[in-house]
Write an enzyme that holds these catalytic residues in place. Sequence first.
Site, PDB file in Angstrom:
ATOM      1  N   LYS A   1       0.763  -1.268   0.228  1.00  0.00           N
ATOM      2  CA  LYS A   1      -0.186   0.220  -0.171  1.00  0.00           C
ATOM      3  C   LYS A   1       0.820   1.581   0.123  1.00  0.00           C
ATOM      4  O   LYS A   1       2.680   0.992   0.369  1.00  0.00           O
ATOM      5  CB  LYS A   1      -1.420  -0.047   1.678  1.00  0.00           C
ATOM      6  CG  LYS A   1      -2.078  -1.016   1.156  1.00  0.00           C
ATOM      7  CD  LYS A   1      -3.490  -1.561   1.638  1.00  0.00           C
ATOM      8  CE  LYS A   1      -2.894  -1.576   3.423  1.00  0.00           C
ATOM      9  NZ  LYS A   1      -4.111  -2.018   4.588  1.00  0.00           N
TER      10      LYS A   1
ATOM     11  N   ASN B   1      -1.018  -0.042   7.754  1.00  0.00           N
ATOM     12  CA  ASN B   1      -0.592  -1.189   8.076  1.00  0.00           C
ATOM     13  C   ASN B   1       0.352  -1.769   6.976  1.00  0.00           C
ATOM     14  O   ASN B   1       0.011  -3.593   7.101  1.00  0.00           O
ATOM     15  CB  ASN B   1      -1.536  -2.580   8.230  1.00  0.00           C
ATOM     16  CG  ASN B   1      -3.249  -2.280   7.801  1.00  0.00           C
ATOM     17  OD1 ASN B   1      -2.407  -1.973   6.298  1.00  0.00           O
ATOM     18  ND2 ASN B   1      -4.185  -3.131   8.245  1.00  0.00           N
TER      19      ASN B   1
ATOM     20  N   HIS C   1      -1.596  -5.490   2.308  1.00  0.00           N
ATOM     21  CA  HIS C   1      -2.639  -6.356   1.891  1.00  0.00           C
ATOM     22  C   HIS C   1      -2.523  -7.479   0.934  1.00  0.00           C
ATOM     23  O   HIS C   1      -2.625  -7.740   0.491  1.00  0.00           O
ATOM     24  CB  HIS C   1      -4.052  -5.538   0.709  1.00  0.00           C
ATOM     25  CG  HIS C   1      -5.198  -6.290   0.501  1.00  0.00           C
ATOM     26  ND1 HIS C   1      -6.202  -6.420   1.333  1.00  0.00           N
ATOM     27  CD2 HIS C   1      -5.631  -6.927  -0.540  1.00  0.00           C
ATOM     28  CE1 HIS C   1      -6.970  -7.334   0.598  1.00  0.00           C
ATOM     29  NE2 HIS C   1      -6.902  -7.894  -0.242  1.00  0.00           N
TER      30      HIS C   1
HETATM   31  P1  DAT Z   1      -6.473  -6.949   6.541  1.00  0.00           P
HETATM   32  O1  DAT Z   1      -6.253  -5.587   6.075  1.00  0.00           O
HETATM   33  O2  DAT Z   1      -5.641  -7.465   7.758  1.00  0.00           O
HETATM   34  O3  DAT Z   1      -7.311  -8.069   5.479  1.00  0.00           O
HETATM   35  P2  DAT Z   1      -9.875  -6.216   6.741  1.00  0.00           P
HETATM   36  O4  DAT Z   1      -9.804  -6.422   5.738  1.00  0.00           O
HETATM   37  O5  DAT Z   1     -10.152  -6.613   8.052  1.00  0.00           O
HETATM   38  O6  DAT Z   1      -8.318  -6.226   7.163  1.00  0.00           O
HETATM   39  O7  DAT Z   1      -9.546  -4.485   7.044  1.00  0.00           O
HETATM   40  C1  DAT Z   1      -9.281  -3.532   5.466  1.00  0.00           C
HETATM   41  C2  DAT Z   1      -8.556  -2.566   5.415  1.00  0.00           C
HETATM   42  O8  DAT Z   1      -9.414  -1.688   6.012  1.00  0.00           O
HETATM   43  C3  DAT Z   1      -7.173  -2.693   7.379  1.00  0.00           C
HETATM   44  O9  DAT Z   1      -6.361  -2.950   6.464  1.00  0.00           O
HETATM   45  C4  DAT Z   1      -7.193  -1.442   7.076  1.00  0.00           C
HETATM   46  C5  DAT Z   1      -8.035  -1.361   7.523  1.00  0.00           C
HETATM   47  N1  DAT Z   1      -8.993  -1.358   9.476  1.00  0.00           N
HETATM   48  C6  DAT Z   1      -9.665  -2.565   9.433  1.00  0.00           C
HETATM   49  N2  DAT Z   1     -10.227  -2.038  10.094  1.00  0.00           N
HETATM   50  C7  DAT Z   1     -10.351  -0.501  10.397  1.00  0.00           C
HETATM   51  C8  DAT Z   1     -10.708  -0.193  12.091  1.00  0.00           C
HETATM   52  N3  DAT Z   1     -11.086  -0.632  12.900  1.00  0.00           N
HETATM   53  N4  DAT Z   1      -9.881   0.868  11.739  1.00  0.00           N
HETATM   54  C9  DAT Z   1      -9.198   1.493  10.983  1.00  0.00           C
HETATM   55  N5  DAT Z   1      -8.758   0.986   9.984  1.00  0.00           N
HETATM   56  C10 DAT Z   1      -9.437   0.056   9.907  1.00  0.00           C
HETATM   57 MG    MG Z   2      -9.141  -7.737   4.277  1.00  0.00          MG
END
Ligand code: DAT
Ligand code: MG
Length: 151
Positions: A9, A112, A115
């Site tokens: 990202k 973070n 992806h």
């Molecule tokens: P991942 O990227 O580990 O698959 P996810 O699909 O649950 O996680 O969420 C996608 C992205 O959204 C994640 O990388 C960062 C953001 N995100 C998720 N939960 C969040 C939160 N509670 N507050 C802020 N950003 C969040």
């Molecule tokens: Mg995800």
Amino acid sequence: MERTLVLIKPDGVQRGLIGEIISRLEKRGLKLVAAKFMSVTRDLAEKHYEIHKGKPFYEGLINYITSAPVLAMVWEGPLAIAAVRQTMGSTRPTEAAPGSIRHDYALVVGRNLTHASDGSETAIQEIGIWFRPEEIASWERSSDPWIFEQN
Ligand code: DAT
Ligand code: MG
């Protein structure tokens, strides 16, 4: 054999972590089959994060992923989806396992770094959003038998 979509990202690109992240996936034994460095349109970002539409962090997430170029890739290997998720670490960097990328290089969920597809159906769907079939290279790597064989 599985394929999974990986994005470095905008924060990973801006912080000069492309090489480090690719290096970890390569060293683990996963095989790169597609890559492109690109700016992300709002339309593409909305397709990719459709599942999160309506969540409080959605707008911020779309702004973040469209804010600077990303490196989009497809990696292949046995159990590649789980392996890459493990190498990336939990979504929240403070919950990510030591040694994972998010643990070692990130602090907050909103930056973070990466992806990675979270399941076989999402992997197929996401690869289809980011890559045309002809952009994916099926190739034999000479080290494949030393990494992929089960015995
Ligand atoms: P991942 O990227 O580990 O698959 P996810 O699909 O649950 O996680 O969420 C996608 C992205 O959204 C994640 O990388 C960062 C953001 N995100 C998720 N939960 C969040 C939160 N509670 N507050 C802020 N950003 C969040
Ligand atoms: Mg995800």
